[in-house]
Design an enzyme around this catalytic site. Structure first.
Site, PDB file in Angstrom:
ATOM      1  N   ASP A   1       0.847  -1.188   0.000  1.00  0.00           N
ATOM      2  CA  ASP A   1       0.000   0.000   0.000  1.00  0.00           C
ATOM      3  C   ASP A   1       0.888   1.245   0.000  1.00  0.00           C
ATOM      4  O   ASP A   1       1.850   1.319   0.781  1.00  0.00           O
ATOM      5  CB  ASP A   1      -0.907   0.010   1.232  1.00  0.00           C
ATOM      6  CG  ASP A   1      -1.983   1.080   1.137  1.00  0.00           C
ATOM      7  OD1 ASP A   1      -3.007   0.828   0.483  1.00  0.00           O
ATOM      8  OD2 ASP A   1      -1.787   2.165   1.717  1.00  0.00           O
TER       9      ASP A   1
ATOM     10  N   ASN B   1      -2.369  12.866  -3.610  1.00  0.00           N
ATOM     11  CA  ASN B   1      -3.348  13.323  -4.604  1.00  0.00           C
ATOM     12  C   ASN B   1      -3.856  14.721  -4.287  1.00  0.00           C
ATOM     13  O   ASN B   1      -4.020  15.556  -5.197  1.00  0.00           O
ATOM     14  CB  ASN B   1      -4.527  12.347  -4.663  1.00  0.00           C
ATOM     15  CG  ASN B   1      -4.350  11.281  -5.734  1.00  0.00           C
ATOM     16  OD1 ASN B   1      -3.615  11.474  -6.688  1.00  0.00           O
ATOM     17  ND2 ASN B   1      -5.026  10.166  -5.563  1.00  0.00           N
TER      18      ASN B   1
ATOM     19  N   HIS C   1      -4.718  14.709  -9.304  1.00  0.00           N
ATOM     20  CA  HIS C   1      -4.938  13.314  -9.709  1.00  0.00           C
ATOM     21  C   HIS C   1      -4.105  12.901 -10.926  1.00  0.00           C
ATOM     22  O   HIS C   1      -3.737  11.730 -11.042  1.00  0.00           O
ATOM     23  CB  HIS C   1      -6.426  13.089  -9.984  1.00  0.00           C
ATOM     24  CG  HIS C   1      -7.251  13.074  -8.736  1.00  0.00           C
ATOM     25  ND1 HIS C   1      -7.306  11.999  -7.892  1.00  0.00           N
ATOM     26  CD2 HIS C   1      -8.036  14.029  -8.162  1.00  0.00           C
ATOM     27  CE1 HIS C   1      -8.094  12.268  -6.864  1.00  0.00           C
ATOM     28  NE2 HIS C   1      -8.554  13.496  -7.006  1.00  0.00           N
TER      29      HIS C   1
ATOM     30  N   ASP D   1      -1.812   9.664 -10.822  1.00  0.00           N
ATOM     31  CA  ASP D   1      -1.779   8.543 -11.771  1.00  0.00           C
ATOM     32  C   ASP D   1      -0.351   8.225 -12.182  1.00  0.00           C
ATOM     33  O   ASP D   1       0.036   7.050 -12.300  1.00  0.00           O
ATOM     34  CB  ASP D   1      -2.614   8.871 -13.004  1.00  0.00           C
ATOM     35  CG  ASP D   1      -4.108   8.857 -12.724  1.00  0.00           C
ATOM     36  OD1 ASP D   1      -4.497   8.384 -11.649  1.00  0.00           O
ATOM     37  OD2 ASP D   1      -4.875   9.350 -13.578  1.00  0.00           O
TER      38      ASP D   1
ATOM     39  N   GLU E   1      -4.532   2.460  -4.466  1.00  0.00           N
ATOM     40  CA  GLU E   1      -3.076   2.509  -4.299  1.00  0.00           C
ATOM     41  C   GLU E   1      -2.529   1.202  -3.746  1.00  0.00           C
ATOM     42  O   GLU E   1      -1.407   1.155  -3.222  1.00  0.00           O
ATOM     43  CB  GLU E   1      -2.686   3.672  -3.376  1.00  0.00           C
ATOM     44  CG  GLU E   1      -3.147   3.531  -1.937  1.00  0.00           C
ATOM     45  CD  GLU E   1      -4.516   4.128  -1.688  1.00  0.00           C
ATOM     46  OE1 GLU E   1      -4.744   4.572  -0.540  1.00  0.00           O
ATOM     47  OE2 GLU E   1      -5.349   4.160  -2.612  1.00  0.00           O
TER      48      GLU E   1
END
Length: 316
Positions: free
Chosen positions: A187, A195, A200, A204, A231
């Site tokens: 994780d 973010n 965003h 990505d 994630e």
């Protein structure tokens, strides 16, 4: 009463039938069953394959002009069906005189004599090359779509569907071979804050770079790196004991560190880091793969609770 301008053509005239047959794209033929020799083959065969009609003497000429990869199965099938008096069809690659090949569909009708025994075979050859090429293209597209359906479109590693498909397979193999199976659940630390701070689109890109590091860390051909969602990632490591699994996890963390992805809102530093839960098992008859995954998830939670940016491979 005026006479008709043209006289009707007598359809019983064999010459008329031959003209009709030889004006089609289909190639008519006839084989005498007793001698296994061609008694007729349409002249269209020369335009299609380059072999003159006079060169088609026996079934051996037909068999020899079938692609070697299709020859045995095609001959065996057609002979067996003909012996049983069954009309049939066969698709195969026919060799041309210049060494190329053409896809043929042979439609065969078995003609019986008065006592019911096979008298002859008659049929038509059709050029289905264009159709085959279209079918092959469709199959290729279907395979590509299937591959895409098992791949995460954002990170280009495997997706949850792929992991859910392979995990029970590797579990069953490990149970049969008594080899260890290891799983690492990963994780990204403080990804929501990443973010919120970078946006965003940058998030990505972060996911793509993390996936690249993890995929490089699990480098064997049977190893699988998959994105579970958001994630969270997973490594499926067949034939991997506890020490080797820990080494893979450490290698992934090192590769991610070398990527040096800035994270100004992280609670453990200034670079993107990950927390990992690691587990290894030699599955027995009483073991359950879902229970094993739950155990690794708890270890991931322990790693996060202990401060993140670390590996947990044992129960607290």
């Amino acid at each position: 009463m005026t006479a008709p301008l043209t006289s009707p053509i007598p359809l019983a005239d064999p010459g008329v039938y031959r003209t009709l047959l030889e004006s089609t794209r289909a190639i008519p033929w006839r084989i005498d069953w007793a001698t296994m020799r061609f008694t007729y083959i349409g002249p269209q065969i020369e335009e299609l394959l380059g072999w003159s009609p006079s060169s088609w003497l026996s079934v051996n000429d037909w068999a020899d002009r079938i692609h070697e990869e299709d020859r045995q199965k095609t001959v065996d099938y057609c002979v067996a069906q003909s012996q049983q008096g069954i009309d049939h069809e066969a698709d195969y690659r026919a060799l041309t005189r210049d060494g190329d090949h053409v896809w043929i569909r042979d439609v065969v009708h078995v003609v019986r004599g008065e006592v019911g025994s096979v008298d002859s075979l008659v049929g038509f050859m059709f050029d289905i090359t264009a159709r085959k090429h279209s079918e092959d293209k469709i199959l290729q597209l279907q395979r590509e779509l299937e591959v895409l359906s098992y791949r995460d479109s954002l990170t280009n590693v495997a997706n949850r569907r792929m992991f859910d498909t392979l995990y029970p397979v590797e579990w069953a193999k490990a149970r049969v071979t008594a080899e260890p199976l290891s799983i690492v659940v990963i994780d990204i630390d403080y990804f929501k804050q990443y973010n919120d701070h970078y946006g965003h689109m940058q998030g990505d890109e972060c996911l793509r770079r993390v996936a690249q590091a993890l995929d490089a860390g699990a480098s064997r051909s049977r190893d699988l790196c998959a994105r579970l969602g958001g994630e969270e990632f997973v490594l499926l490591l067949p034939a991997t004991d506890e020490e080797a699994a820990r080494n893979v996890a450490e290698r992934c963390r090192k590769l991610l560190g070398q990527s040096a992805i800035p994270h100004a809102r992280s609670g453990v530093g200034r670079l993107v880091t990950v927390s990992m839960g690691v587990g290894t098992i030699v599955p027995g008859a009483e073991d359950n793969p879902d229970v094993f995954m739950d155990r690794i998830d708890r270890r991931l939670y322990q790693a996060k609770s202990a401060g993140r940016d670390r590996i947990c491979d044992a129960e607290a």
